[in-house]
Structures are given as C-alpha cells and as structure tokens.
Design an enzyme around this catalytic site. Structure first.
Site, short mmCIF file in Angstrom:
data_model
loop_
_atom_site.label_atom_id
_atom_site.label_comp_id
_atom_site.label_asym_id
_atom_site.label_seq_id
_atom_site.Cartn_x
_atom_site.Cartn_y
_atom_site.Cartn_z
N ASP A 57 33.53 17.07 54.60
CA ASP A 57 32.47 18.04 54.29
C ASP A 57 31.25 17.56 55.05
O ASP A 57 30.72 16.47 54.76
CB ASP A 57 32.22 18.05 52.77
CG ASP A 57 31.11 19.01 52.38
OD1 ASP A 57 30.28 19.37 53.25
OD2 ASP A 57 31.07 19.39 51.20
N ASN A 84 33.11 22.71 64.62
CA ASN A 84 33.32 24.14 64.38
C ASN A 84 32.78 24.62 63.03
O ASN A 84 32.40 25.77 62.89
CB ASN A 84 34.83 24.42 64.46
CG ASN A 84 35.19 25.75 63.87
OD1 ASN A 84 35.02 26.80 64.49
ND2 ASN A 84 35.68 25.74 62.62
N SER A 130 26.68 30.23 69.08
CA SER A 130 26.74 31.70 69.07
C SER A 130 25.65 32.25 69.96
O SER A 130 24.56 31.66 70.06
CB SER A 130 26.53 32.18 67.64
OG SER A 130 26.24 33.56 67.63
N TYR A 182 20.68 31.66 60.28
CA TYR A 182 21.84 31.47 61.16
C TYR A 182 21.38 31.34 62.61
O TYR A 182 21.78 30.42 63.32
CB TYR A 182 22.82 32.64 60.99
CG TYR A 182 24.09 32.47 61.80
CD1 TYR A 182 25.08 31.58 61.39
CD2 TYR A 182 24.30 33.19 62.97
CE1 TYR A 182 26.25 31.42 62.13
CE2 TYR A 182 25.46 33.03 63.72
CZ TYR A 182 26.43 32.15 63.29
OH TYR A 182 27.59 31.99 64.02
N VAL A 184 18.46 30.51 63.74
CA VAL A 184 17.69 29.27 63.92
C VAL A 184 18.65 28.08 64.03
O VAL A 184 18.50 27.20 64.89
CB VAL A 184 16.68 29.07 62.77
CG1 VAL A 184 16.02 27.70 62.84
CG2 VAL A 184 15.62 30.18 62.80
N LYS A 186 21.69 27.98 65.06
CA LYS A 186 22.46 27.95 66.31
C LYS A 186 21.58 27.63 67.52
O LYS A 186 22.03 26.99 68.46
CB LYS A 186 23.23 29.27 66.50
CG LYS A 186 24.33 29.50 65.45
CD LYS A 186 25.41 28.40 65.47
CE LYS A 186 26.56 28.70 64.52
NZ LYS A 186 27.58 27.63 64.47
N VAL A 215 34.15 37.55 66.58
CA VAL A 215 35.57 37.33 66.30
C VAL A 215 35.94 37.78 64.88
O VAL A 215 35.19 37.54 63.93
CB VAL A 215 35.91 35.83 66.48
CG1 VAL A 215 37.39 35.57 66.21
CG2 VAL A 215 35.55 35.36 67.88
N ARG A 216 37.14 38.37 64.77
CA ARG A 216 37.61 38.86 63.46
C ARG A 216 38.08 37.70 62.57
O ARG A 216 39.26 37.39 62.50
CB ARG A 216 38.75 39.86 63.65
CG ARG A 216 38.30 41.18 64.29
CD ARG A 216 39.41 42.20 64.35
NE ARG A 216 40.49 41.85 65.26
CZ ARG A 216 40.48 42.05 66.59
NH1 ARG A 216 39.44 42.60 67.16
NH2 ARG A 216 41.52 41.70 67.33
N THR A 217 37.10 37.05 61.93
CA THR A 217 37.38 36.01 60.92
C THR A 217 36.66 36.45 59.65
O THR A 217 36.02 37.50 59.64
CB THR A 217 36.81 34.65 61.38
OG1 THR A 217 35.39 34.81 61.53
CG2 THR A 217 37.41 34.17 62.68
P1 NAP Z 1 34.91 31.20 58.83
O1 NAP Z 1 36.20 31.90 58.93
O2 NAP Z 1 33.93 31.61 57.79
O3 NAP Z 1 35.21 29.64 58.74
C1 NAP Z 1 34.16 28.72 58.58
C2 NAP Z 1 34.76 27.36 58.40
O4 NAP Z 1 33.70 26.40 58.23
C3 NAP Z 1 35.64 27.26 57.12
O5 NAP Z 1 36.73 26.43 57.39
C4 NAP Z 1 34.69 26.61 56.14
O6 NAP Z 1 35.33 25.91 55.08
C5 NAP Z 1 34.00 25.63 57.08
N1 NAP Z 1 32.83 25.03 56.45
C6 NAP Z 1 31.76 25.64 55.89
N2 NAP Z 1 30.94 24.72 55.35
C7 NAP Z 1 31.50 23.50 55.60
C8 NAP Z 1 31.14 22.17 55.32
N3 NAP Z 1 30.03 21.87 54.63
N4 NAP Z 1 31.94 21.16 55.74
C9 NAP Z 1 33.06 21.42 56.42
N5 NAP Z 1 33.49 22.67 56.69
C10 NAP Z 1 32.70 23.69 56.29
O7 NAP Z 1 34.09 31.33 60.20
P2 NAP Z 1 34.57 31.35 61.73
O8 NAP Z 1 34.28 32.69 62.25
O9 NAP Z 1 35.90 30.74 61.89
O10 NAP Z 1 33.44 30.39 62.33
C11 NAP Z 1 33.71 29.13 62.89
C12 NAP Z 1 32.52 28.77 63.77
O11 NAP Z 1 32.36 29.77 64.80
C13 NAP Z 1 31.18 28.74 63.00
O12 NAP Z 1 30.42 27.64 63.43
C14 NAP Z 1 30.52 30.05 63.42
O13 NAP Z 1 29.13 29.99 63.34
C15 NAP Z 1 31.02 30.20 64.84
N6 NAP Z 1 30.95 31.57 65.35
C16 NAP Z 1 31.71 32.55 64.78
C17 NAP Z 1 31.61 33.86 65.29
C18 NAP Z 1 32.43 34.99 64.73
O14 NAP Z 1 32.22 36.13 65.16
N7 NAP Z 1 33.36 34.75 63.83
C19 NAP Z 1 30.77 34.13 66.37
C20 NAP Z 1 30.02 33.09 66.91
C21 NAP Z 1 30.13 31.81 66.41
P3 NAP Z 1 35.59 26.60 53.62
O15 NAP Z 1 36.84 27.39 53.76
O16 NAP Z 1 35.68 25.43 52.72
O17 NAP Z 1 34.40 27.48 53.35
#
Ligand code: NAP
Length: 259
Positions: A57, A84, A130, A182, A184, A186, A215-217
């Site tokens: 964490d 990540n 991002s 968010y 700020v 990044k 991305v579709r997450t």
């Molecule tokens: P996501 O599906 O919401 O996954 C986020 C991940 O971060 C989860 O595994 C979450 O764990 C973990 N996390 C959150 N707080 C944490 C902590 N304190 N310690 C360790 N892990 C932690 O988001 P994602 O889209 O895959 O995003 C991954 C990265 O890509 C992020 O940095 C995001 O800003 C970046 N990003 C995403 C997009 C997009 O469109 N999706 C675009 C640009 C950048 P839990 O399951 O425990 O919450």
C-alpha cells in the site's frame, strides 16, 4: 528481468503484469488488498507465468518498509519498477486533495525511494501518468516553477503541499491551481519524473512517465476509447526501454508528449 508493478490487482496494473509475464519476465505483482492481489497473481501464475505476490500500500510506510525488507532478505534486485497505483478524483475538497496527493504523488515518491536500493543500476522506473497532467491547466506562476529544469525535490514536495493548503483555505483557483487534485497529482508526478531522472542519472537508471490513453478500467469507465490491453502496451513499452534509451520523458505509445 524482474519487474515490480504497483496496484496490480486490477485494471492497467494487472494487464501490465500479464503482458510482462507473457514476455518471460519475473513479475512481482503487488496490491494494497492482499486477498485480491493473491487471487490476481494466482490467476496469472496458473498458465505457468512467473508471477509472485507481495502486499504494497503506497500510502502505508509500514507496508513499504516490509516489502523493502523482503527484497533485502531475498536479495531480489529489480530491473523495473512500474509505479501504476493511482486513484481518481471527483470534485475538489480538502479531504479529496489530501487523499489523491497521498496516493498519486507522495505515495509514488515514498515507494520509489524505499525500493531504489533494490533497483539495479541501469534499470527503468515507469511513472503511470496522464495527459490530464498537462502544465497548460496551471496559472503562469506555477507553470514557470514546475517547468524549471533545476526544480529541486524539496521545492516540488512543498509545492504539492501548498496545493493541499490552498484547497483547505479555498483559495486554490485564485493561486492558479486547477480544481482537480487528480490533475495536480499527475503534473506533480511528471515533475517528479524529471527530478528523479536527474538524481538517478549517475546510476544510469531511466525514469519516464507514460500516459496510457483513456482506458476502459474502473477508473476510465466503459466509455473510454482504449482497451486495457492497448493502455498496458504503452506502459510495457516504457518499462522495457533499453540502455541508451530516453530518461526524464513523457510518452504515449512510444511517442514523446509535451507537458
Ligand atoms: P483502476 O482500475 O482504478 O486501478 C487502480 C489501481 O490502483 C488498483 O489496483 C488500486 O487498488 C490501486 N491503488 C489505489 N490506491 C492504492 C494504494 N494506496 N496502494 C496501492 N495500490 C493502490 O485504475 P487504472 O485505470 O488501472 O489506473 C492505473 C493507473 O493509470 C493510475 O495511476 C491512473 O491514474 C493511470 N491512468 C489511467 C487512465 C485511464 O483512462 N484508465 C488514464 C490515464 C492514466 P484497489 O483495488 O485496492 O483500490
């Protein structure tokens, strides 16, 4: 190669772990939730991928220290660290500002510093950032501080703390910040990328930020225009940069971005 991925129980982190393991790398899959992370690691390891689980964490100094101690005890040397883990923000209030900065900026800094002694010279650090973190959304004074080539780590940390203070005093828009923790976080991450690249150049460690696209997450939502496989491929490209590759840059799909 040995690659550690943070926040890898779901989303881009999980897919990045999968793609790297499929290429034959030894992946340390980490997550803050142990049962979710263990299940994700077991699912990847089932088709004989080389994946090992550790809890991490990034907001918890104890959890970071425990992982660093395991790496020391097992004499594990990382070739790549993929920062990540991240959280999004909706709206802008003091609690949100503290939480988002604690994970996306201070958490990344904390985890990176603690894991650095276990990273091989010549390795890669990837900051999953991002395009939302573009400097253009900041007022001119902040933009000029953030883009100084000799910005120090202390000055950057203090700037990020001053955003939280300004939100607490409800004067953040007056002082030139966007109303988005968010964004700020990044921008802070992109600036930290440059600071770390400078600090680590004597060890030939490359530090680069990457935008995976929209991305579709869970974070990006179902309406995003890219699949998780496409987004993770952009991260993997940055993770596997070879000797002589760029450092201190910001990339999407291998193409340099301005910030
Ligand atoms: P996501 O599906 O919401 O996954 C986020 C991940 O971060 C989860 O595994 C979450 O764990 C973990 N996390 C959150 N707080 C944490 C902590 N304190 N310690 C360790 N892990 C932690 O988001 P994602 O889209 O895959 O995003 C991954 C990265 O890509 C992020 O940095 C995001 O800003 C970046 N990003 C995403 C997009 C997009 O469109 N999706 C675009 C640009 C950048 P839990 O399951 O425990 O919450």
């Amino acid at each position: 190669m040995v690659v550690l991925v943070t926040g890898a129980n779901r989303g881009l982190g999980l897919e990045t772990a999968r793609q790297l393991a499929r290429r034959g790398h030894h992946v340390l899959l980490t997550s803050r939730d142990e049962s979710e992370g263990r299940a994700a690691a077991a699912a990847l390891a089932a088709p004989k991928l080389d994946v090992q689980y550790h809890r991490l964490d990034v907001t918890d100094a104890g959890s970071i220290a425990a992982l660093a101690a395991i790496l020391a005890r097992e004499r594990t040397k990382l070739d790549v660290l993929v920062n990540n883990a991240g959280v999004g923000s909706r709206g802008c209030n003091p609690e949100m500002a503290r939480r988002v900065l604690d994970v996306n900026f201070f958490g990344v800094e904390r985890a990176t510093d603690a894991l650095l002694p276990h990273l091989r010279d010549g390795g890669n650090i990837v900051m999953v950032s991002s395009q939302m973190g573009e400097l253009s959304v900041f007022g001119p004074a902040l933009r000029s501080i953030l883009s100084q080539p000799d910005l120090t780590r202390d000055a950057l940390d203090e700037l990020m703390r001053s955003f939280i203070r300004d939100v607490e005093l409800n004067r953040h828009t007056k002082t030139g910040w966007p109303a988005s923790p968010y964004r700020v976080s990044k921008v802070g991450m992109n600036a930290l990328t440059r600071v770390l690249a400078r600090e680590l150049s004597p060890r030939h460690i490359r530090v680069n930020a990457v935008c995976p696209g929209w991305v579709r997450t869970d974070m990006g939502g179902p309406g995003a225009d890219r699949s998780v496989e496409q987004g993770a491929a952009a991260i993997v490209w940055t993770a596997l940069l070879a000797d002589g590759g760029p450092t201190g840059g910001f990339f999407r799909d291998g193409i340099a971005l301005p910030w």
